[in-house]
Design an enzyme around this catalytic site. Structure first.
Site, mmCIF file in Angstrom:
data_model
loop_
_atom_site.group_PDB
_atom_site.id
_atom_site.type_symbol
_atom_site.label_atom_id
_atom_site.label_comp_id
_atom_site.label_asym_id
_atom_site.label_seq_id
_atom_site.Cartn_x
_atom_site.Cartn_y
_atom_site.Cartn_z
ATOM 1 C CB ALA A 2 -0.890 -0.015 1.368
ATOM 2 C CB CYS A 84 -2.442 -5.716 6.407
ATOM 3 S SG CYS A 84 -2.162 -4.081 6.875
ATOM 4 C CE LYS A 123 2.912 -10.727 2.100
ATOM 5 N NZ LYS A 123 2.898 -9.339 2.120
ATOM 6 N N GLY A 185 9.967 -11.643 2.995
ATOM 7 C CA GLY A 185 10.709 -11.295 4.276
ATOM 8 C C GLY A 185 12.092 -10.827 4.159
ATOM 9 C CG ASP A 186 13.812 -9.141 6.916
ATOM 10 O OD1 ASP A 186 12.836 -8.237 6.764
ATOM 11 O OD2 ASP A 186 13.919 -9.475 8.085
ATOM 12 N N GLY A 208 9.854 -6.834 -0.930
ATOM 13 C CA GLY A 208 9.067 -5.628 -0.970
ATOM 14 C C GLY A 208 10.065 -4.441 -0.670
ATOM 15 N NE ARG A 209 10.326 -4.122 4.746
ATOM 16 C CZ ARG A 209 10.623 -4.761 6.051
ATOM 17 N NH1 ARG A 209 10.600 -3.987 6.835
ATOM 18 N NH2 ARG A 209 11.080 -5.828 6.246
HETATM 19 C C1 LIG Z 1 4.756 0.547 3.347
HETATM 20 C C2 LIG Z 1 4.164 -1.114 3.210
HETATM 21 C C3 LIG Z 1 2.939 -1.422 2.579
HETATM 22 C C4 LIG Z 1 2.762 -2.766 2.695
HETATM 23 N N1 LIG Z 1 1.561 -2.975 2.102
HETATM 24 C C5 LIG Z 1 1.015 -4.286 1.792
HETATM 25 C C6 LIG Z 1 -0.389 -4.600 1.170
HETATM 26 O O1 LIG Z 1 -0.865 -3.851 0.688
HETATM 27 N N2 LIG Z 1 -0.449 -5.715 1.080
HETATM 28 C C7 LIG Z 1 0.432 -6.872 1.180
HETATM 29 O O2 LIG Z 1 0.118 -7.817 1.254
HETATM 30 N N3 LIG Z 1 1.532 -6.514 2.126
HETATM 31 C C8 LIG Z 1 1.903 -5.303 2.406
HETATM 32 N N4 LIG Z 1 3.035 -4.895 2.826
HETATM 33 C C9 LIG Z 1 4.023 -6.183 3.517
HETATM 34 C C10 LIG Z 1 5.088 -6.401 2.248
HETATM 35 O O3 LIG Z 1 4.329 -7.142 1.138
HETATM 36 C C11 LIG Z 1 5.942 -7.345 2.724
HETATM 37 O O4 LIG Z 1 5.348 -8.759 3.177
HETATM 38 C C12 LIG Z 1 6.794 -7.252 4.008
HETATM 39 O O5 LIG Z 1 7.223 -5.653 3.778
HETATM 40 C C13 LIG Z 1 7.877 -8.027 4.103
HETATM 41 O O6 LIG Z 1 8.646 -8.228 2.969
HETATM 42 P P1 LIG Z 1 9.911 -7.286 2.758
HETATM 43 O O7 LIG Z 1 11.043 -7.271 3.961
HETATM 44 O O8 LIG Z 1 10.605 -7.599 1.487
HETATM 45 O O9 LIG Z 1 9.684 -5.828 2.431
HETATM 46 C C14 LIG Z 1 3.537 -3.813 3.091
HETATM 47 C C15 LIG Z 1 4.870 -3.279 3.507
HETATM 48 C C16 LIG Z 1 4.947 -2.110 3.682
HETATM 49 C C17 LIG Z 1 6.538 -1.575 4.162
#
Ligand SMILES: Cc1cc2nc3c(=O)[nH]c(=O)nc-3n(C[C@H](O)[C@H](O)[C@H](O)COP(=O)(O)O)c2cc1C
Length: 319
Positions: A2, A84, A123, A185-186, A208-209
């Site tokens: 989001a 979420c 998810k 994750g990470d 993600g991030r």
């Molecule tokens: C700002 C932000 C918004 C996110 N919005 C969603 C979302 O809308 N739907 C979802 O399934 N996960 C959402 N996530 C979670 C990510 O999809 C992901 O599971 C999480 O950040 C861990 O992965 P990463 O370490 O690669 O970031 C969001 C994460 C962040 C930081």
């Protein structure tokens, strides 16, 4: 994600090799369907396939109806959000809060899968509370419901984003169910990607991030997985060009006012760690229109080039 994975950003990630990019979550609440925010999130015009729409809610009937609506709207995959951790989502017993009620989880999965004839993915997280991780049962129930793939963030709701993702349970899920597992994750580098893939045995990875301000991470990971070699990070000119191209897509998508404001966080992500980026970001945040914003960004990169910031230095700073 989001606020991040809007159509311009998904398009860019796909351009750099992401095989799949899911929309921002969209509420199943019909009364909000025509809100400005929902309309932007549900905009898949011209998007490269596969188009995946994520829905969030707590009522099986509403979610089934939301899934049908998204398919009519162009979705080729429907993704259900049960991950979420945000209070405003969990307070409505949606997102990861659903993991507290496995019976409701089952009813939602059945209702959504039966509502549409496109693949439905899920998810989620490891569970709601630490020590009460119920992902194995949830995953088995998801498989039974006909869920096509499970994207699993290796944290519980209690973890929020703290600690590190736990891949052991992702591996257990992979060993237990037959549906494709997407580990999440990470994951922030090609080496980490390879390690998570090997360790969990997952079928795919979700980033993600680490893609924020760095959409070329997909290209780097794909290259590393294929060759075992690091691909050179983009040079400063490519970073500039990708960012300016991204900005122009954001301006076109959101228009003058929102385009300028939404672009700010992306500019911050792209320039994080670069020489002089802190004062640059502070002044960039004062700019209130898209033409000036694109100009200050271009000027900043010209300055980096003029100062002879070396490409390998940028690469180090970006990695
Ligand atoms: C700002 C932000 C918004 C996110 N919005 C969603 C979302 O809308 N739907 C979802 O399934 N996960 C959402 N996530 C979670 C990510 O999809 C992901 O599971 C999480 O950040 C861990 O992965 P990463 O370490 O690669 O970031 C969001 C994460 C962040 C930081």
């Amino acid at each position: 994600m989001a606020g991040v994975t809007d159509r311009p950003f998904r398009t860019l990630c796909k351009y750099f090799g992401a095989g799949h990019a899911v929309s921002e979550m969209m509420t199943s609440d019909k009364t909000l369907r025509m809100s400005k925010k929902s309309l932007y999130r549900a905009n898949f015009d011209g998007e490269l396939a596969p188009i995946s729409a994520q829905i969030a809610g707590s009522d099986p009937i509403d979610l089934a109806e939301a899934a049908r609506y998204q398919v009519e709207n162009g979705a080729q995959i429907v993704d259900i959000n049960m991950g979420c951790p945000a209070k405003k989502v969990c307070n409505k017993l949606a997102g990861s809060a659903l993991l507290q009620d496995e019976d409701l989880v089952a009813r939602i999965l059945d209702a959504v899968v039966q509502a549409v004839d496109v693949p439905v993915t899920l998810k989620t997280r490891l569970g709601f509370l630490n020590g009460k991780e119920n992902i194995l049962r949830v995953a088995l129930r998801a498989e039974q419901a006909g869920i096509s793939a499970l994207a699993l963030h290796g944290r519980t709701r209690e973890d929020m984003y703290l600690n590190t993702a736990r891949y052991g349970l992702i591996k257990e899920v992979k060993d237990t169910v037959g549906i494709p597992i997407i580990a999440n994750g990470d994951i922030d580098s090609p080496k980490k990607a390879k390690w998570v893939l090997d360790y969990t045995g997952a079928d795919a990875l979700m980033i993600g991030r680490a893609a924020q301000g760095r959409p070329w991470i997909f290209r780097e990971i794909a290259h590393y997985l294929k060759t075992g070699q690091d691909r050179a990070a983009p040079d400063i000119i490519e970073v500039r060009d990708v960012l300016l191209g991204h900005l122009s897509e954001l301006y076109e998508f959101y228009g003058e006012y929102s385009g300028c404001r939404i672009a700010r966080k992306h500019i911050s992500w792209y320039t994080k760690g670069l020489r002089g980026s802190n004062p640059f970001r502070q002044s960039m945040y004062q700019v209130e229109n898209t033409a000036d914003q694109a100009k200050v960004v271009a000027d900043y990169f010209t300055q980096l080039l003029d100062f002879g910031v070396r490409i390998d230095e940028i690469q180090t700073e970006l990695s």
